[in-house]
Structure formats: structure tokens, C-alpha cells
Write a protein that holds these residues in place. Sequence first.
Motif, PDB file in Angstrom:
ATOM      1  N   ILE A 288       0.757  -1.231   0.023  1.00 42.30           N
ATOM      2  CA  ILE A 288       0.035   0.013  -0.022  1.00 42.30           C
ATOM      3  C   ILE A 288       0.991   1.024  -0.087  1.00 42.30           C
ATOM      4  O   ILE A 288       0.706   2.149  -0.811  1.00 42.30           O
ATOM      5  N   GLY A 289       1.954   1.206   0.562  1.00 41.31           N
ATOM      6  CA  GLY A 289       2.702   2.240   0.781  1.00 41.31           C
ATOM      7  C   GLY A 289       3.558   2.645  -0.565  1.00 41.31           C
ATOM      8  O   GLY A 289       3.513   3.981  -1.006  1.00 41.31           O
ATOM      9  N   TYR A 290       4.078   1.641  -1.153  1.00 46.33           N
ATOM     10  CA  TYR A 290       4.586   1.868  -2.485  1.00 46.33           C
ATOM     11  C   TYR A 290       3.621   2.187  -3.671  1.00 46.33           C
ATOM     12  O   TYR A 290       3.929   2.891  -4.712  1.00 46.33           O
ATOM     13  N   GLY A 291       2.259   1.985  -3.543  1.00 42.88           N
ATOM     14  CA  GLY A 291       1.376   2.212  -4.404  1.00 42.88           C
ATOM     15  C   GLY A 291       0.894   3.750  -4.071  1.00 42.88           C
ATOM     16  O   GLY A 291       0.870   4.434  -5.074  1.00 42.88           O
ATOM     17  N   LEU A 292       0.939   4.377  -3.051  1.00 46.66           N
ATOM     18  CA  LEU A 292       0.837   5.602  -2.728  1.00 46.66           C
ATOM     19  C   LEU A 292       2.071   6.309  -3.076  1.00 46.66           C
ATOM     20  O   LEU A 292       2.143   7.655  -3.795  1.00 46.66           O
ATOM     21  N   ALA A 293       3.123   5.872  -3.094  1.00 44.57           N
ATOM     22  CA  ALA A 293       4.300   6.538  -3.427  1.00 44.57           C
ATOM     23  C   ALA A 293       4.657   6.453  -5.064  1.00 44.57           C
ATOM     24  O   ALA A 293       5.311   7.501  -5.341  1.00 44.57           O
ATOM     25  N   ALA A 294       3.984   5.765  -5.620  1.00 43.56           N
ATOM     26  CA  ALA A 294       4.217   5.697  -7.143  1.00 43.56           C
ATOM     27  C   ALA A 294       3.456   6.806  -7.897  1.00 43.56           C
ATOM     28  O   ALA A 294       3.591   7.171  -8.942  1.00 43.56           O
TER      29      ALA A 294
ATOM     30  N   PHE B  16      10.951  -3.341  -0.680  1.00 44.03           N
ATOM     31  CA  PHE B  16      10.983  -4.797  -0.453  1.00 44.03           C
ATOM     32  C   PHE B  16      11.971  -5.258   0.537  1.00 44.03           C
ATOM     33  O   PHE B  16      11.898  -6.080   1.337  1.00 44.03           O
ATOM     34  N   ILE B  17      13.103  -4.329   0.653  1.00 46.73           N
ATOM     35  CA  ILE B  17      14.208  -4.512   1.741  1.00 46.73           C
ATOM     36  C   ILE B  17      13.815  -4.528   3.276  1.00 46.73           C
ATOM     37  O   ILE B  17      13.601  -5.325   3.808  1.00 46.73           O
ATOM     38  N   TRP B  18      12.837  -3.547   3.175  1.00 48.43           N
ATOM     39  CA  TRP B  18      12.390  -3.245   4.566  1.00 48.43           C
ATOM     40  C   TRP B  18      11.186  -4.154   5.049  1.00 48.43           C
ATOM     41  O   TRP B  18      11.112  -4.366   6.012  1.00 48.43           O
ATOM     42  N   GLN B  19      10.551  -4.635   3.976  1.00 54.50           N
ATOM     43  CA  GLN B  19       9.395  -5.516   4.110  1.00 54.50           C
ATOM     44  C   GLN B  19       9.830  -6.798   4.630  1.00 54.50           C
ATOM     45  O   GLN B  19       9.552  -7.569   5.656  1.00 54.50           O
TER      46      GLN B  19
END
Length: 80
Positions: free
Chosen positions: A16-22, A73-76
Motif C-alpha cells: 500500500i505504501g509503494y502504491g501511494l509512493a508511485a 521490498f528490503i524493509w518488508q
Amino acid sequence: MGVDVLAAVEGSTAAIGYGLAAIGPGIGVGLVFSAYIQSTARQPESSRLTLPYVWIGFAVIEALALLGIAFGFIWQGSNL
């Protein structure tokens, strides 16, 4: 009630965070190409001069977006 909802959201917050960051790179690419179109419309003879800068800007924006997904992906993976 509140504990059940919190446990349900815990799963994939990185996606969800990357979706918002895109949204940011999408806006950035739009701004780069709109500026190129405006500058070409104002001064058509400079289109060949400014085109390499458009592709450099596009590449930098997309590289930062790819770094964002890689760090996501690294932090996940580190939370497991």
C-alpha cells in the motif's frame, strides 16, 4: 472490535505504501513531458536541443521510483 481491525490491516502495508509512493513519479514524468511540449511549442527550433534533457529527466525519475520499490521490498523483508 478495534483489535480485530488492527490485526486485519497488519498484512501488506508495504504494498500500500509503494502504491501511494508511485503517485510522485507519475506526476514527475507528467511535469517533465509537459514542460518539453510547452518549450517546443514556444520555440520549435530548440526541440532537438532539449530532447536529451527530457530523457535524462525521465530516466532519473524512473530510477528513483525503482529504488523506492527496491527499498520497500528490503524493509518488508527485514520485519519478518
